[in-house]
Design a protein around this motif. Structure first.
Motif, PDB file in Angstrom:
ATOM      1  N   ARG A 179      35.476  38.180  47.215  1.00 40.80           N
ATOM      2  CA  ARG A 179      35.913  38.634  48.534  1.00 40.80           C
ATOM      3  C   ARG A 179      37.420  38.925  48.563  1.00 40.80           C
ATOM      4  O   ARG A 179      38.119  38.559  49.488  1.00 40.80           O
ATOM      5  N   HIS A 180      37.909  39.586  47.520  1.00 37.58           N
ATOM      6  CA  HIS A 180      39.317  39.971  47.433  1.00 37.58           C
ATOM      7  C   HIS A 180      39.519  41.345  48.062  1.00 37.58           C
ATOM      8  O   HIS A 180      38.640  42.204  47.994  1.00 37.58           O
ATOM      9  N   ALA A 181      40.686  41.555  48.623  1.00 32.50           N
ATOM     10  CA  ALA A 181      41.024  42.863  49.186  1.00 32.50           C
ATOM     11  C   ALA A 181      41.416  43.845  48.087  1.00 32.50           C
ATOM     12  O   ALA A 181      41.191  45.046  48.207  1.00 32.50           O
ATOM     13  N   ASN A 182      42.018  43.350  46.992  1.00 32.36           N
ATOM     14  CA  ASN A 182      42.511  44.222  45.925  1.00 32.36           C
ATOM     15  C   ASN A 182      41.881  43.876  44.581  1.00 32.36           C
ATOM     16  O   ASN A 182      41.759  42.698  44.234  1.00 32.36           O
ATOM     17  N   LEU A 183      41.545  44.915  43.825  1.00 30.10           N
ATOM     18  CA  LEU A 183      40.993  44.708  42.485  1.00 30.10           C
ATOM     19  C   LEU A 183      41.991  44.014  41.562  1.00 30.10           C
ATOM     20  O   LEU A 183      41.602  43.264  40.682  1.00 30.10           O
ATOM     21  N   SER A 184      43.291  44.248  41.780  1.00 31.44           N
ATOM     22  CA  SER A 184      44.296  43.643  40.902  1.00 31.44           C
ATOM     23  C   SER A 184      44.267  42.117  41.006  1.00 31.44           C
ATOM     24  O   SER A 184      44.495  41.415  40.021  1.00 31.44           O
ATOM     25  N   THR A 185      43.962  41.585  42.180  1.00 35.26           N
ATOM     26  CA  THR A 185      43.847  40.138  42.348  1.00 35.26           C
ATOM     27  C   THR A 185      42.671  39.629  41.522  1.00 35.26           C
ATOM     28  O   THR A 185      42.761  38.611  40.840  1.00 35.26           O
ATOM     29  N   ASP A 224      36.607  32.420  59.975  1.00 36.44           N
ATOM     30  CA  ASP A 224      38.062  32.304  59.770  1.00 36.44           C
ATOM     31  C   ASP A 224      38.415  32.115  58.295  1.00 36.44           C
ATOM     32  O   ASP A 224      39.055  31.139  57.909  1.00 36.44           O
ATOM     33  N   PRO A 225      38.013  33.056  57.429  1.00 40.79           N
ATOM     34  CA  PRO A 225      38.312  32.922  56.001  1.00 40.79           C
ATOM     35  C   PRO A 225      39.791  33.120  55.700  1.00 40.79           C
ATOM     36  O   PRO A 225      40.558  33.568  56.557  1.00 40.79           O
ATOM     37  N   LYS A 226      40.156  32.810  54.483  1.00 40.90           N
ATOM     38  CA  LYS A 226      41.541  32.897  54.021  1.00 40.90           C
ATOM     39  C   LYS A 226      42.105  34.317  54.147  1.00 40.90           C
ATOM     40  O   LYS A 226      43.289  34.494  54.338  1.00 40.90           O
ATOM     41  N   SER A 227      41.222  35.319  54.084  1.00 43.39           N
ATOM     42  CA  SER A 227      41.662  36.718  54.132  1.00 43.39           C
ATOM     43  C   SER A 227      42.233  37.114  55.489  1.00 43.39           C
ATOM     44  O   SER A 227      42.893  38.131  55.603  1.00 43.39           O
ATOM     45  N   ILE A 285      32.973  45.587  38.440  1.00 48.77           N
ATOM     46  CA  ILE A 285      34.183  44.896  38.899  1.00 48.77           C
ATOM     47  C   ILE A 285      34.315  44.967  40.423  1.00 48.77           C
ATOM     48  O   ILE A 285      34.808  44.034  41.057  1.00 48.77           O
ATOM     49  N   GLU A 286      33.855  46.056  41.029  1.00 50.06           N
ATOM     50  CA  GLU A 286      33.937  46.194  42.488  1.00 50.06           C
ATOM     51  C   GLU A 286      33.088  45.133  43.187  1.00 50.06           C
ATOM     52  O   GLU A 286      33.477  44.599  44.215  1.00 50.06           O
ATOM     53  N   ILE A 287      31.918  44.821  42.617  1.00 51.19           N
ATOM     54  CA  ILE A 287      31.037  43.795  43.198  1.00 51.19           C
ATOM     55  C   ILE A 287      31.656  42.417  42.997  1.00 51.19           C
ATOM     56  O   ILE A 287      31.673  41.591  43.913  1.00 51.19           O
ATOM     57  N   VAL A 288      32.188  42.177  41.802  1.00 53.75           N
ATOM     58  CA  VAL A 288      32.859  40.892  41.536  1.00 53.75           C
ATOM     59  C   VAL A 288      33.989  40.698  42.536  1.00 53.75           C
ATOM     60  O   VAL A 288      34.131  39.638  43.146  1.00 53.75           O
TER      61      VAL A 288
END
Length: 194
Positions: free
Chosen positions: A166-172, A79-82, A157-160
């Motif tokens: 564990r972000h859905a968007n690279l901009s975040t 149940d993560p924040k995402s 950056i994609e791995i980061v």
């Protein structure tokens, strides 16, 4: 043509809906984070700090961990924040070994929290750990450090974004990485073309 007059916006409404400027924070360098971790005497506290600084975990995620979530070098976040059903955190070998040894030493049951402390106590511990080395430290600063250190060490950056934070968007993710100083920019350019 009909023209509509826009009514005056009351000051309170203007204040409520005012766009907030992006926050600025200083990124803590690796040496300072290492010093914070190594100067932390209590094993429980050191592990909490390492999970945030080396695994990119949020403090709430760390506090929800149970031994059942630990699988070798991978942690399962339920149940993560995402909003997903689960996410995974990958740990360096030494951190994973220390965590498993801590669970064994404390004889923590499969479904018990590994770190049975409240958020406020964890936040106070992180703040104190920063004060020991003379800086103001918040739990999320360690998560930002994990992302920035990985990015500046050459991790794509994609791995980061997708693995560490564990972000859905690279901009975040890009908002996490902070700004690059002129000195750091020059050092990277020199290393690139040396």
């Amino acid at each position: 043509m009909i023209r509509f007059k826009i009514p005056a916006i009351p000051p309170l409404t203007r204040k409520l809906f005012k766009a907030t400027p992006p926050s600025h924070w200083d990124i803590i360098d690796k040496e300072t984070v290492d010093e914070i971790i190594f100067r932390t005497q209590k094993l429980r506290n050191r592990l909490i700090l390492e999970l945030m600084a080396r695994g990119g975990m949020r403090i709430g995620e760390v506090l929800k961990l149970t031994p059942g979530d630990v699988h070798e070098r991978k942690l399962i976040l339920k149940d993560p924040k995402s909003g997903k059903e689960q996410e995974f955190v990958f740990l360096p070998q030494k951190v994973a070994e220390r965590l498993k040894e801590y669970i064994r030493q404390k004889n923590i049951r499969f479904d018990q929290p590994i770190f049975p402390i409240c958020y406020e106590a964890a936040r106070a511990m992180v703040k104190h750990a920063g004060e020991v080395v003379g800086i103001s430290l918040r739990p999320h600063d360690l998560r930002r450090h994990a992302a920035t250190y990985a990015s500046r060490s050459g991790v794509p950056i994609e791995i980061v974004s997708k693995v560490i934070l564990r972000h859905a968007n690279l901009s975040t993710t890009q908002a996490y990485l902070g700004t690059v100083s002129d000195v750091e920019a020059m050092r990277w350019i020199e290393n690139l073309y040396a």
